[in-house]
Write a protein that holds these residues in place. Sequence first.
Motif, PDB file in Angstrom:
ATOM      1  N   UNK A 214     -33.018  48.836  28.076  1.00 32.78           N
ATOM      2  CA  UNK A 214     -32.484  47.534  27.677  1.00 32.78           C
ATOM      3  C   UNK A 214     -33.279  46.947  26.507  1.00 32.78           C
ATOM      4  N   UNK A 215     -34.600  47.109  26.542  1.00 31.29           N
ATOM      5  CA  UNK A 215     -35.415  46.634  25.425  1.00 31.29           C
ATOM      6  C   UNK A 215     -35.042  47.337  24.115  1.00 31.29           C
ATOM      7  N   UNK A 216     -34.912  48.646  24.204  1.00 34.90           N
ATOM      8  CA  UNK A 216     -34.574  49.392  22.988  1.00 34.90           C
ATOM      9  C   UNK A 216     -33.174  49.027  22.491  1.00 34.90           C
ATOM     10  N   UNK A 217     -32.226  48.884  23.412  1.00 41.88           N
ATOM     11  CA  UNK A 217     -30.874  48.516  22.989  1.00 41.88           C
ATOM     12  C   UNK A 217     -30.832  47.155  22.315  1.00 41.88           C
ATOM     13  N   UNK A 218     -31.571  46.191  22.860  1.00 37.66           N
ATOM     14  CA  UNK A 218     -31.596  44.865  22.247  1.00 37.66           C
ATOM     15  C   UNK A 218     -32.230  44.921  20.862  1.00 37.66           C
ATOM     16  N   UNK A 219     -33.293  45.705  20.719  1.00 38.18           N
ATOM     17  CA  UNK A 219     -33.932  45.816  19.408  1.00 38.18           C
ATOM     18  C   UNK A 219     -33.040  46.547  18.405  1.00 38.18           C
ATOM     19  N   UNK A 220     -32.302  47.554  18.883  1.00 42.08           N
ATOM     20  CA  UNK A 220     -31.414  48.288  17.980  1.00 42.08           C
ATOM     21  C   UNK A 220     -30.262  47.403  17.503  1.00 42.08           C
ATOM     22  N   UNK A 255     -36.091  57.162  23.796  1.00 44.61           N
ATOM     23  CA  UNK A 255     -36.228  55.767  23.392  1.00 44.61           C
ATOM     24  C   UNK A 255     -36.414  54.854  24.602  1.00 44.61           C
ATOM     25  N   UNK A 256     -35.762  55.181  25.734  1.00 51.02           N
ATOM     26  CA  UNK A 256     -35.949  54.379  26.947  1.00 51.02           C
ATOM     27  C   UNK A 256     -37.388  54.467  27.442  1.00 51.02           C
ATOM     28  N   UNK A 257     -37.977  55.647  27.391  1.00 49.74           N
ATOM     29  CA  UNK A 257     -39.380  55.799  27.801  1.00 49.74           C
ATOM     30  C   UNK A 257     -40.296  55.059  26.832  1.00 49.74           C
ATOM     31  N   UNK A 258     -39.981  55.091  25.557  1.00 53.12           N
ATOM     32  CA  UNK A 258     -40.774  54.351  24.589  1.00 53.12           C
ATOM     33  C   UNK A 258     -40.725  52.854  24.872  1.00 53.12           C
ATOM     34  N   UNK A 259     -39.526  52.351  25.199  1.00 55.35           N
ATOM     35  CA  UNK A 259     -39.410  50.934  25.518  1.00 55.35           C
ATOM     36  C   UNK A 259     -40.186  50.553  26.769  1.00 55.35           C
ATOM     37  N   UNK A 260     -40.177  51.419  27.789  1.00 53.49           N
ATOM     38  CA  UNK A 260     -40.954  51.146  28.991  1.00 53.49           C
ATOM     39  C   UNK A 260     -42.444  51.132  28.682  1.00 53.49           C
ATOM     40  N   UNK A 297     -40.532  47.522  15.883  1.00 52.05           N
ATOM     41  CA  UNK A 297     -40.926  46.160  15.454  1.00 52.05           C
ATOM     42  C   UNK A 297     -41.497  46.178  14.040  1.00 52.05           C
ATOM     43  N   UNK A 298     -41.395  45.020  13.415  1.00 51.07           N
ATOM     44  CA  UNK A 298     -41.880  44.899  12.046  1.00 51.07           C
ATOM     45  C   UNK A 298     -43.401  44.795  12.019  1.00 51.07           C
ATOM     46  N   UNK A 299     -43.935  44.939  10.816  1.00 50.49           N
ATOM     47  CA  UNK A 299     -45.382  44.862  10.644  1.00 50.49           C
ATOM     48  C   UNK A 299     -45.866  43.435  10.901  1.00 50.49           C
ATOM     49  N   UNK A 300     -47.023  43.322  11.569  1.00 54.66           N
ATOM     50  CA  UNK A 300     -47.595  42.010  11.799  1.00 54.66           C
ATOM     51  C   UNK A 300     -47.764  41.716  13.276  1.00 54.66           C
ATOM     52  N   UNK A 308     -41.997  38.887  25.497  1.00 54.64           N
ATOM     53  CA  UNK A 308     -41.056  38.894  26.635  1.00 54.64           C
ATOM     54  C   UNK A 308     -40.842  40.292  27.194  1.00 54.64           C
ATOM     55  N   UNK A 309     -41.316  41.324  26.490  1.00 53.20           N
ATOM     56  CA  UNK A 309     -41.137  42.696  26.986  1.00 53.20           C
ATOM     57  C   UNK A 309     -41.921  42.958  28.266  1.00 53.20           C
ATOM     58  N   UNK A 310     -42.923  42.128  28.554  1.00 53.36           N
ATOM     59  CA  UNK A 310     -43.697  42.335  29.783  1.00 53.36           C
ATOM     60  C   UNK A 310     -42.869  42.013  31.022  1.00 53.36           C
TER      61      UNK A 310
END
Length: 512
Positions: A214-220, A255-260, A297-300, A308-310
């Motif tokens: 879900x995190x990755x989908x929202x970011x995509x 990508x799901x594992x990366x988001x987790x 995510x962008x640089x910075x 909120x990803x936590x």
Amino acid sequence: MGRVTQLTEHTPSPTADPRVRGGRSAALATAVARGGVAAGLGLGALAVLVMAAWISSPYPDSGPGGALHTTAGLWLLAHGVDLVRTETLTGVPAPLGVAPLLLMALPGWLAHRAARDTLESAGGGPRPSAGGAVTAVCGGYLLVAAGVVSYAANGPLPADLPTAVFWLPATVGAAAGLGVWTAHGRPLPEQEHAAVALRSAGTALVALIGGGAALFGASLVWHAGAAQQSFAGLAGEWTGQVSVLLLAVALLPNAAVWGASYGLGPGFALGAGASATPLGLAGTAAVPPFPLLAALPAQGPGTWPHWAAVAVPLVAVLLLGGAVGRSARTWTGREAALTVLLAAWACGAAVTLLAAAAGGPLGSGRLSAFGPVWWQTGAATVLWCAALGVPAALGVRAWVRRGAKPERSVPEPEAVPLAPLAAPVPAPAAAGPAPEPTPVPVPLTEEEDDEGGFEPYDYLPAAWERTPPPPVPPRKAPDAPPAPEQRPTPDTTPASEPPPTPDSPSPAPAED
């Protein structure tokens, strides 16, 4: 003296029967064949896709031999084996270790089904043991894999031998072991705490990977414009577009594992010296152009959407603690806490394996580290589950115990020893007949009183039931008649005469 020959009856054991031995040998040979067929089916399905892409490609320069070598390399990559790219711009071989997890599903499912069918298709005949089935299926599968490794060594994507020696047996053995477990009905440990821990760990793992997706989908979706530009720059013709789309779909589980891993805190590496965490993107990322990587995510430093990803690991841990707490209704607090810790280690082990398979090197320079760091991701999972899972489980346990209504326990009637039957005491003639015992009224319950009550005679014992005799009321003893006067009885024995005294007259002599 003659020789005595002792004859003993010998009963052959079932294992000594040559037919049984032959049946088990045939079952093992069948399992080896099933393993080889499973490897061949996976290799053939992948070859069909690669050959179709080569035929439809406008630049088929490598020929069918190159397509087959590419098929062999991709098949090995689907088992977690690192490949070595020999055709690079600098001429220096570069490793390729990011395996699409969706591509790994096909060979894993085939090995799983081969082991499962080995035990289920035996029926009532002899069949190999669980270890024998796994060994036989892996043996047949690895025979084909050894041929594929030797064939890919002459192509553009040869296999890295150390990773091939480790990952090929590990992947096939795990899939075959799951097949044997499925054939036995997917049993869990008989120990209740271990079974609850495994179920809770599975629930937390599903929630964690689902939250990462879900995190990755929202970011995509947030970076949809950049993803579309990257896709258009890579894929020119329709054949290239199909190839890039298939590769992106195969990398969605990665990508799901990366988001987790991002929600857990350690994040993932974007090259040597660069990492993305909820706190921000540190270092200079070395990101190749690819549509899925546009969601990074962008640089910075991070902002509140990154923080909120936590919520993803928090929800997973609460589910784990709730599952343990509901099952720990009759346990002690110590047992509930130990069960949570066991579930934390099980979930951490699973996340560690997924993180190791979802990442890997894409080159020998800055891209030597790409994806989640497996040991950091696994350690973060254990810490999250242990730190928050124990309080959550204890809280749910206390709530369940508080809200549960105590069950009404009906005490069993105590066994009253029967008094021995007393011998009847004859009543004196003066006493009248013994009074009949008064029946003791039986108190009615509320339900019986509402229904109108029952007759007292309904509670009298049956004729065949032995009941103690009614208590004998104490009787007043009748007045005893007066004792007769004691009259002196005449003494028939002659009394001895006292000796004569001087004053007393002497008795007259008796006359002759």
